[in-house]
Motif scaffolding. Sequence first.
Motif, mmCIF file in Angstrom:
data_model
loop_
_atom_site.group_PDB
_atom_site.id
_atom_site.type_symbol
_atom_site.label_atom_id
_atom_site.label_comp_id
_atom_site.label_asym_id
_atom_site.label_seq_id
_atom_site.Cartn_x
_atom_site.Cartn_y
_atom_site.Cartn_z
ATOM 1 N N GLU A 1 5.568 7.601 -0.306
ATOM 2 C CA GLU A 1 5.979 6.830 -1.472
ATOM 3 C C GLU A 1 7.429 6.344 -1.328
ATOM 4 O O GLU A 1 8.326 7.149 -1.072
ATOM 5 C CB GLU A 1 5.854 7.682 -2.744
ATOM 6 C CG GLU A 1 4.434 8.131 -3.061
ATOM 7 C CD GLU A 1 4.057 9.454 -2.420
ATOM 8 O OE1 GLU A 1 2.975 9.983 -2.737
ATOM 9 O OE2 GLU A 1 4.858 9.960 -1.593
ATOM 10 N N PRO A 2 7.682 5.046 -1.494
ATOM 11 C CA PRO A 2 9.054 4.547 -1.404
ATOM 12 C C PRO A 2 9.860 4.874 -2.652
ATOM 13 O O PRO A 2 9.326 4.915 -3.759
ATOM 14 C CB PRO A 2 8.862 3.030 -1.263
ATOM 15 C CG PRO A 2 7.547 2.753 -1.909
ATOM 16 C CD PRO A 2 6.695 3.971 -1.670
ATOM 17 N N ASP B 1 10.150 -0.180 0.584
ATOM 18 C CA ASP B 1 9.066 -1.114 0.822
ATOM 19 C C ASP B 1 9.705 -2.479 1.074
ATOM 20 O O ASP B 1 10.932 -2.568 1.251
ATOM 21 C CB ASP B 1 8.068 -1.146 -0.338
ATOM 22 C CG ASP B 1 8.700 -1.532 -1.677
ATOM 23 O OD1 ASP B 1 9.840 -2.057 -1.681
ATOM 24 O OD2 ASP B 1 8.052 -1.318 -2.720
ATOM 25 N N THR C 1 0.840 -1.191 0.000
ATOM 26 C CA THR C 1 0.000 0.000 0.000
ATOM 27 C C THR C 1 0.880 1.248 0.000
ATOM 28 O O THR C 1 1.878 1.305 0.725
ATOM 29 C CB THR C 1 -0.901 0.020 1.249
ATOM 30 O OG1 THR C 1 -1.754 -1.126 1.206
ATOM 31 C CG2 THR C 1 -1.741 1.280 1.299
ATOM 32 N N VAL C 2 0.518 2.210 -0.807
ATOM 33 C CA VAL C 2 1.241 3.482 -0.853
ATOM 34 C C VAL C 2 0.254 4.617 -0.615
ATOM 35 O O VAL C 2 -0.768 4.712 -1.301
ATOM 36 C CB VAL C 2 1.936 3.690 -2.212
ATOM 37 C CG1 VAL C 2 2.592 5.070 -2.268
ATOM 38 C CG2 VAL C 2 2.981 2.610 -2.440
ATOM 39 N N ILE D 1 8.373 1.350 4.775
ATOM 40 C CA ILE D 1 6.930 1.554 4.732
ATOM 41 C C ILE D 1 6.261 0.181 4.724
ATOM 42 O O ILE D 1 6.411 -0.598 3.777
ATOM 43 C CB ILE D 1 6.495 2.350 3.481
ATOM 44 C CG1 ILE D 1 7.317 3.649 3.359
ATOM 45 C CG2 ILE D 1 5.005 2.638 3.524
ATOM 46 C CD1 ILE D 1 7.110 4.624 4.481
ATOM 47 N N ASN E 1 12.935 3.211 -2.630
ATOM 48 C CA ASN E 1 13.749 2.004 -2.496
ATOM 49 C C ASN E 1 15.247 2.288 -2.522
ATOM 50 O O ASN E 1 16.064 1.433 -2.896
ATOM 51 C CB ASN E 1 13.352 0.942 -3.519
ATOM 52 C CG ASN E 1 12.108 0.192 -3.055
ATOM 53 O OD1 ASN E 1 11.871 0.067 -1.854
ATOM 54 N ND2 ASN E 1 11.316 -0.296 -3.984
#
Length: 463
Positions: free
Chosen positions: A161-162, A169, A155-156, A271, A164
């Motif tokens: 917002e990832p 995430d 889920t975002v 997240i 990475n």
Amino acid sequence: MTSNNFPTENRSYDLVVVGAGPGGFDAAVEAAEEGIKVALVEKELLGGTCLNVGCIPTKLYLGATSPVEELAAQTKARIAKGEIEIDFKALCTKKDRFIGATRKAMAQKAKKLGIDLYPATAKVIGKGKVEVSHPEETAVLEYKDLILATGSHPTVFPGLEPDNETILDNSGFLALTEMPGSLLVIGAGFIGLEMAQIAHRTGTKITVVDALDRIAVYEDPEVSKTLQGVFKRHKWNIKLGVKVKSVTAENGKAVLRTEDGEELIADKALIAVGRRPNSKDLGLEILGAETAGPGFVKVNENLEAADNVYAIGDLNGKVLLAHAASHQAGYVVRRISGKTDGPYEHGPIPSILYGSPETMRVGVMPADLEGKGEVKVSSFALVANPIAQAYAATQGFVKVVWLDGKVAGITAVGHHVSGFTTAAAMIVQENWTEKDIHKVVFPHPSLDEALLGALKAEKKDPK
């Protein structure tokens, strides 16, 4: 799945399966073993999230780092001393090799069974037809039955917002080649807590933030309390009831800002606030299928989203667990092959949090049974179990939930309690009474005796 060439020109199948995670792959294999002609479509990697960036690599990390916790426990008991240094790069290599070998074995098994593998994106274009697309090739597969097992994704939320790199995430976390000095974990569910334990064991400073009032909120409140006590003794900073406004990467750090104006900074942020189904762009609307909530595909009592179209696993949102997806897959294949015509039914589905301590639950909790009959609980503290004492891991308990004199649920938290999950599932499935306790001989000494102790303990009203 790296080949760009689709496997055959004869593209008419008894069954097309979209998604090669636990549910989809098991469905394809079981169907092929029944003599059904199967096409399996996967746009990314065989094994799906679970094998590649989920439950399997996480457990490999937890297993490899568990000696850190075991030594710490014995050190606290003044039995041992020393230190364990985790070679994290070696662990990453082991993880990658194991996952790669597993994918290879899956591909070999599929080939042996005559399953056609399509490395492609799938979209329903009409009744009985699925278009599969790859950058270099497109084809239309015809099917008699279709199983959709496309899984889910993290889920975002806006502001979380990832990238990475700094904000991760689950995929980004498991791609790290070294653990950060500090980690912000947003979300105190099973994913966040398991990954936080991995990082903690390598020396990372942990901060856990959640908007709810307790960790592992879907478990028994006593379980949450026990977990929180253990993690606080680990010196985790646990901040509950906190609403996160944003998490951003600034000057190489993760910066979390709350709606109350507080600011938290760490080397990385994870997240872990839930998952959403991969139902977008499947083309189901052309068949009249419907979705609910964040995109879960609605199914009937036979797991059908439309005539001869089945949605299983995370996609239908019934239970977001790999073993639930596999169980649903087995039912659908039996239905397609004519071995059952009844509605889908399942027994109690186990839920496990791995790490130290572990949690295990099968069946219901006391709060689930309000107004449904006479509810009692009986429990046993692990401090009285010789195996828990042997491992110097005595925090936790086993709790049995009784409804009208029958076992309706079993919950446990503590050292390796996942080891008696299957036994607990059978006990709940069979609705044991007091008399049934004597049907099975429990080994001594064993951790299983804590389960027996809870079954035999005095029944009391729930708190």
